[in-house]
Design a protein around this motif. Structure first.
Motif, PDB file in Angstrom:
ATOM      1  N   ARG A   1     -22.792 -52.324  55.034  1.00 27.88           N
ATOM      2  CA  ARG A   1     -21.503 -52.347  55.450  1.00 27.88           C
ATOM      3  C   ARG A   1     -21.424 -53.328  56.286  1.00 27.88           C
ATOM      4  O   ARG A   1     -20.044 -53.584  56.940  1.00 27.88           O
ATOM      5  N   GLY A   2     -22.267 -54.147  57.080  1.00 27.56           N
ATOM      6  CA  GLY A   2     -21.940 -55.142  57.965  1.00 27.56           C
ATOM      7  C   GLY A   2     -22.618 -54.386  59.371  1.00 27.56           C
ATOM      8  O   GLY A   2     -23.399 -53.717  59.440  1.00 27.56           O
ATOM      9  N   LYS A   3     -22.075 -55.246  60.390  1.00 26.36           N
ATOM     10  CA  LYS A   3     -22.788 -54.909  61.697  1.00 26.36           C
ATOM     11  C   LYS A   3     -22.078 -53.791  62.284  1.00 26.36           C
ATOM     12  O   LYS A   3     -20.714 -53.650  62.192  1.00 26.36           O
ATOM     13  N   GLU A   4     -22.686 -52.941  62.854  1.00 25.73           N
ATOM     14  CA  GLU A   4     -22.085 -51.513  63.351  1.00 25.73           C
ATOM     15  C   GLU A   4     -22.971 -51.320  64.644  1.00 25.73           C
ATOM     16  O   GLU A   4     -24.010 -51.633  64.837  1.00 25.73           O
ATOM     17  N   PHE A   5     -21.860 -50.812  65.601  1.00 24.69           N
ATOM     18  CA  PHE A   5     -22.609 -50.002  66.908  1.00 24.69           C
ATOM     19  C   PHE A   5     -22.274 -48.746  66.880  1.00 24.69           C
ATOM     20  O   PHE A   5     -21.321 -48.043  66.779  1.00 24.69           O
ATOM     21  N   TRP A   6     -23.718 -48.308  67.076  1.00 22.94           N
ATOM     22  CA  TRP A   6     -23.806 -46.625  67.056  1.00 22.94           C
ATOM     23  C   TRP A   6     -24.105 -46.208  68.594  1.00 22.94           C
ATOM     24  O   TRP A   6     -25.115 -46.685  69.096  1.00 22.94           O
ATOM     25  N   TYR A   7     -23.380 -44.957  69.004  1.00 22.57           N
ATOM     26  CA  TYR A   7     -24.112 -44.266  69.922  1.00 22.57           C
ATOM     27  C   TYR A   7     -23.388 -42.637  69.829  1.00 22.57           C
ATOM     28  O   TYR A   7     -22.236 -42.422  70.179  1.00 22.57           O
ATOM     29  N   VAL A   8     -24.403 -41.951  69.067  1.00 23.41           N
ATOM     30  CA  VAL A   8     -24.190 -40.687  68.558  1.00 23.41           C
ATOM     31  C   VAL A   8     -25.479 -39.978  68.712  1.00 23.41           C
ATOM     32  O   VAL A   8     -26.604 -40.414  68.973  1.00 23.41           O
ATOM     33  N   THR A   9     -25.066 -38.545  69.442  1.00 20.29           N
ATOM     34  CA  THR A   9     -26.001 -37.754  69.892  1.00 20.29           C
ATOM     35  C   THR A   9     -26.023 -36.659  68.671  1.00 20.29           C
ATOM     36  O   THR A   9     -25.340 -36.671  67.959  1.00 20.29           O
ATOM     37  N   LYS A  10     -26.909 -35.527  69.059  1.00 19.30           N
ATOM     38  CA  LYS A  10     -26.858 -34.447  68.416  1.00 19.30           C
ATOM     39  C   LYS A  10     -25.569 -33.670  68.010  1.00 19.30           C
ATOM     40  O   LYS A  10     -25.460 -32.744  67.133  1.00 19.30           O
ATOM     41  N   ASP A  11     -24.417 -33.980  69.136  1.00 23.04           N
ATOM     42  CA  ASP A  11     -23.182 -33.375  68.759  1.00 23.04           C
ATOM     43  C   ASP A  11     -22.520 -33.879  67.656  1.00 23.04           C
ATOM     44  O   ASP A  11     -23.037 -34.850  66.930  1.00 23.04           O
ATOM     45  N   GLN A  12     -21.524 -33.266  67.104  1.00 25.61           N
ATOM     46  CA  GLN A  12     -20.859 -33.468  65.689  1.00 25.61           C
ATOM     47  C   GLN A  12     -19.536 -34.324  66.005  1.00 25.61           C
ATOM     48  O   GLN A  12     -18.791 -34.055  65.273  1.00 25.61           O
ATOM     49  N   ASP A  13     -19.216 -34.402  67.263  1.00 25.02           N
ATOM     50  CA  ASP A  13     -17.917 -34.883  67.482  1.00 25.02           C
ATOM     51  C   ASP A  13     -17.575 -36.355  67.369  1.00 25.02           C
ATOM     52  O   ASP A  13     -17.748 -37.119  68.240  1.00 25.02           O
ATOM     53  N   TYR A  14     -17.840 -36.847  66.244  1.00 20.14           N
ATOM     54  CA  TYR A  14     -17.662 -38.269  65.824  1.00 20.14           C
ATOM     55  C   TYR A  14     -16.281 -38.890  66.001  1.00 20.14           C
ATOM     56  O   TYR A  14     -15.218 -38.170  65.925  1.00 20.14           O
ATOM     57  N   LEU A  15     -16.507 -40.003  66.534  1.00 17.32           N
ATOM     58  CA  LEU A  15     -15.174 -40.837  66.438  1.00 17.32           C
ATOM     59  C   LEU A  15     -15.496 -42.158  66.044  1.00 17.32           C
ATOM     60  O   LEU A  15     -16.370 -42.960  66.348  1.00 17.32           O
ATOM     61  N   THR A  16     -15.022 -42.611  64.661  1.00 18.86           N
ATOM     62  CA  THR A  16     -15.385 -43.831  64.245  1.00 18.86           C
ATOM     63  C   THR A  16     -14.392 -44.818  64.213  1.00 18.86           C
ATOM     64  O   THR A  16     -13.157 -44.535  63.675  1.00 18.86           O
ATOM     65  N   LEU A  17     -14.308 -46.108  64.623  1.00 15.56           N
ATOM     66  CA  LEU A  17     -13.391 -46.876  64.684  1.00 15.56           C
ATOM     67  C   LEU A  17     -13.841 -48.080  63.692  1.00 15.56           C
ATOM     68  O   LEU A  17     -14.931 -48.543  63.817  1.00 15.56           O
ATOM     69  N   GLU A  18     -12.965 -48.285  62.574  1.00 15.51           N
ATOM     70  CA  GLU A  18     -13.033 -49.329  61.673  1.00 15.51           C
ATOM     71  C   GLU A  18     -12.235 -50.621  62.209  1.00 15.51           C
ATOM     72  O   GLU A  18     -11.276 -50.672  62.613  1.00 15.51           O
ATOM     73  N   LEU A  19     -13.016 -51.579  62.579  1.00 10.36           N
ATOM     74  CA  LEU A  19     -12.516 -52.864  63.023  1.00 10.36           C
ATOM     75  C   LEU A  19     -12.220 -53.968  62.216  1.00 10.36           C
ATOM     76  O   LEU A  19     -12.760 -54.239  61.053  1.00 10.36           O
ATOM     77  N   LYS A  20     -11.296 -54.774  62.443  1.00 14.85           N
ATOM     78  CA  LYS A  20     -10.877 -56.169  61.681  1.00 14.85           C
ATOM     79  C   LYS A  20     -11.014 -57.282  62.908  1.00 14.85           C
ATOM     80  O   LYS A  20     -10.458 -56.948  64.308  1.00 14.85           O
ATOM     81  N   ASP A  21     -11.486 -58.366  62.745  1.00 12.83           N
ATOM     82  CA  ASP A  21     -11.193 -59.574  63.551  1.00 12.83           C
ATOM     83  C   ASP A  21     -12.235 -59.263  64.692  1.00 12.83           C
ATOM     84  O   ASP A  21     -11.950 -59.878  65.612  1.00 12.83           O
ATOM     85  N   GLU A  22     -13.264 -58.528  64.628  1.00  7.48           N
ATOM     86  CA  GLU A  22     -14.294 -58.351  65.603  1.00  7.48           C
ATOM     87  C   GLU A  22     -15.631 -58.664  64.948  1.00  7.48           C
ATOM     88  O   GLU A  22     -15.793 -58.774  63.799  1.00  7.48           O
TER      89      GLU A  22
END
Length: 118
Positions: A71-92
């Motif tokens: 999928r390319g380069k990704e930055f993750w900071y997720v814990t055992k919580d299920q409260d996800y927020l995913t940002l799909e980026l362009k030009d970054e």
């Protein structure tokens, strides 16, 4: 971490321990709203074929840092919580930023409203 909407940017401010766990040297990450292609609270896709560089993973507890996959380069900071927020980026340099944050649904709506206002 703290998220704020400032002018036409989303700012992510990391706590010192989050920087340490993610091997992240930047205290703040600023993303122009017009570089956010999509926002989601769905559980993100993760696979065994990801290459961590640098980062930390303790299965079921934390996944933090920079990851490379088909999928390319990704930055993750997720814990055992299920409260996800995913940002799909362009030009970054990263294609996606995946976080777990409190009030993820409220942040989804705020970001959508801010993007629509631009």
């Amino acid at each position: 971490m703290n998220l704020t909407l400032v002018n036409d940017n989303l700012q992510i401010e990391w706590e010192w321990h989050e920087q340490l766990l993610a091997f992240n040297l930047c205290k703040n990450l600023v993303i122009p709203l017009n570089h956010i292609a999509a926002v989601s609270t769905a559980q993100p896709v993760s696979s065994w074929s990801e290459i961590r560089n640098p980062g930390l993973v303790i299965p079921g507890i934390i996944k933090a840092g920079t990851y490379y996959s088909s999928r390319g380069k990704e930055f993750w900071y997720v814990t055992k919580d299920q409260d996800y927020l995913t940002l799909e980026l362009k030009d970054e340099s990263c294609q996606r930023i995946i976080l777990t944050i409190d009030e993820n649904q409220a942040w989804l709506e705020r970001i959508h409203q801010s993007i629509a206002g631009n």
